[in-house]
Enzyme design. Sequence first.
Site, PDB file in Angstrom:
ATOM      1  N   GLU A 165      -5.275  -8.155  -1.488  1.00  0.00           N
ATOM      2  CA  GLU A 165      -5.977  -8.230  -0.202  1.00  0.00           C
ATOM      3  C   GLU A 165      -7.456  -7.957  -0.402  1.00  0.00           C
ATOM      4  O   GLU A 165      -7.827  -7.045  -1.135  1.00  0.00           O
ATOM      5  CB  GLU A 165      -5.449  -7.192   0.799  1.00  0.00           C
ATOM      6  CG  GLU A 165      -4.075  -7.465   1.328  1.00  0.00           C
ATOM      7  CD  GLU A 165      -3.598  -6.398   2.305  1.00  0.00           C
ATOM      8  OE1 GLU A 165      -4.453  -5.751   2.946  1.00  0.00           O
ATOM      9  OE2 GLU A 165      -2.379  -6.219   2.399  1.00  0.00           O
TER      10      GLU A 165
ATOM     11  N   GLU B  71       0.822  -1.220   0.000  1.00  0.00           N
ATOM     12  CA  GLU B  71       0.000   0.000   0.000  1.00  0.00           C
ATOM     13  C   GLU B  71       0.851   1.264   0.000  1.00  0.00           C
ATOM     14  O   GLU B  71       0.922   2.002   0.985  1.00  0.00           O
ATOM     15  CB  GLU B  71      -0.967  -0.015   1.191  1.00  0.00           C
ATOM     16  CG  GLU B  71      -1.926  -1.180   1.094  1.00  0.00           C
ATOM     17  CD  GLU B  71      -3.064  -1.171   2.117  1.00  0.00           C
ATOM     18  OE1 GLU B  71      -4.091  -1.783   1.844  1.00  0.00           O
ATOM     19  OE2 GLU B  71      -2.905  -0.574   3.180  1.00  0.00           O
TER      20      GLU B  71
HETATM   21  C1  BG6 Z   1      -4.451  -3.316   4.659  1.00  0.00           C
HETATM   22  C2  BG6 Z   1      -3.098  -3.738   5.163  1.00  0.00           C
HETATM   23  O1  BG6 Z   1      -4.510  -1.925   4.724  1.00  0.00           O
HETATM   24  O2  BG6 Z   1      -5.574  -3.716   5.356  1.00  0.00           O
HETATM   25  C3  BG6 Z   1      -3.108  -4.915   6.113  1.00  0.00           C
HETATM   26  O3  BG6 Z   1      -2.232  -3.976   4.098  1.00  0.00           O
HETATM   27  C4  BG6 Z   1      -4.276  -4.790   7.054  1.00  0.00           C
HETATM   28  O4  BG6 Z   1      -1.871  -4.958   6.772  1.00  0.00           O
HETATM   29  C5  BG6 Z   1      -5.549  -4.827   6.226  1.00  0.00           C
HETATM   30  O5  BG6 Z   1      -4.304  -5.718   8.065  1.00  0.00           O
HETATM   31  C6  BG6 Z   1      -6.807  -4.789   7.051  1.00  0.00           C
HETATM   32  O6  BG6 Z   1      -6.780  -3.682   7.902  1.00  0.00           O
HETATM   33  P1  BG6 Z   1      -6.982  -3.793   9.452  1.00  0.00           P
HETATM   34  O7  BG6 Z   1      -6.669  -2.449   9.939  1.00  0.00           O
HETATM   35  O8  BG6 Z   1      -8.395  -4.177   9.620  1.00  0.00           O
HETATM   36  O9  BG6 Z   1      -6.047  -4.830   9.937  1.00  0.00           O
END
Ligand code: BG6
Length: 482
Positions: free
Chosen positions: A383, A188
């Site tokens: 993701e 990101e």
């Molecule tokens: C993304 C990141 O922004 O979202 C991850 O690359 C992160 O590291 C994922 O865990 C989900 O976000 P969060 O804050 O719910 O863990």
Amino acid sequence: MKFIKDDFLWGGATSASQIEGAYNIDGKSLTLLEMKEFKPLKDRTNNHFKITDKKEFLKSIENKDGLHYPKRFGIDFYNRYKEDITLFKEAGMNVYRMSVAWARIFPNGDDQKPNKKGLNFYKNVLNECKEKNIKVMVTMSHFDIPYSIVEKYGGWLNRKTIDLFLKYAETLFIEFGEMVDYWLPFNEINMATWSTETGIGVFESTFKTKNERENASYQGLHNQFIAQAKVIELGKKLCPLAKFGCMVANITTYSLNCNPINEIENLTRQQKTRWFFYDVVARGKYPTYIKRYFEEENINIKMEKDDLEILEKNVVDFISFSYYMSATVAVEEGEQTAGNLIFGGKNPYLKASEWGWQIDPIGLRITLNELWDRYQKPLFIAENGIGVLETLNENNTVDDDYRIEYLSEHFKQINEAIKDGVDVFGYTMWTPIDVVSASTNEMSKRYGMIYVDYDDYHNGTGNRFKKKSFDWFQNFMKTKEL
Ligand code: BG6
């Protein structure tokens, strides 16, 4: 519905700081992420990368008050990686996106030689994947800048950090090159503009004005762009068979309505929060709209004379991105809600998770089409997933039908995008196994199809349990039926 692409990669993603633990074992040094204390949330839908005072970060080093720092413990993957990768294989994953902790390889940031014990750990993990015929995508920096580099060099504001990162990348290419299929220099990369700590290793509480902060975040980002381009240039020489991509947090937003003033507001927002990052790394140029923004906002980036040429010559082979939710935009903001990295407008047509992230599978199809039209480069969904409060039931499982629905609805939209003609070659869910949350430090924000028995304070056995979604995914991998 049958998923139509046979050679599609399906798997899961994790990051070192959220899973490994063993923060001071075998020579590893502290990262900035591991210096952020756990604070229980008062309002889950209104919590986001809250600014921590620099003094609090520094106090964490000695931790005289015995506070809890969740990313120092993760889910103990450092010791349980074999068990976890075995479960990944059992679920049917054929690709695993993982990250390497820079602080395990170069604990002081500028060490002459890499830390052998750190290298050995990742060799073992990668071997485990190879033996199980799981392809690997490695993120070199998933938010976890070593504190040593923050302290000695001032993080990504210093160009010297580019050289340190390049040496780290070269070490990974030499040591792991044969075992890695895809490389992502940064997770990101647009994080720099949201959190300077997490994005570029610079304390938020040290900025006096908005303009000072903006100048710093775009400067740190520019240095990361150059680092990424140089890593790609080097990687192509050392690992000619591998592919090199970017990773952008894809924040898809819609205009709240068809009023042109809201449409143009949304367009400019999209340029600033989304297109700019892809444009630089995929087209190799700073786009004109951002130059206008820099001029009007008095943002001056220091560049060296061949920087623009380096960017232009070393664009990515493929585009990867995270996609969790969407939001709305309007000039006169209505009710806001949280989302990945942003706060955005509520959308009356969408439901949201307990953290306020608005669930929008069709937005994924829109995003895939937009990215493909714009860049004509292969796409990878790095993701996607849903965080939920969960407990084990009497059968030691979680009946997570909501996750099955979330995943299958998104998979269907990937299928639609493929039918639209989009070249998308893989998907890694966030995440196959419960991990510590990046933004909230909670263990209780669970994303996995495997439950991990730790609470927010790392109490528990750490044992792993398959949720209902594990069986669903396993079956999907056999039948490709949705
Ligand atoms: C993304 C990141 O922004 O979202 C991850 O690359 C992160 O590291 C994922 O865990 C989900 O976000 P969060 O804050 O719910 O863990």
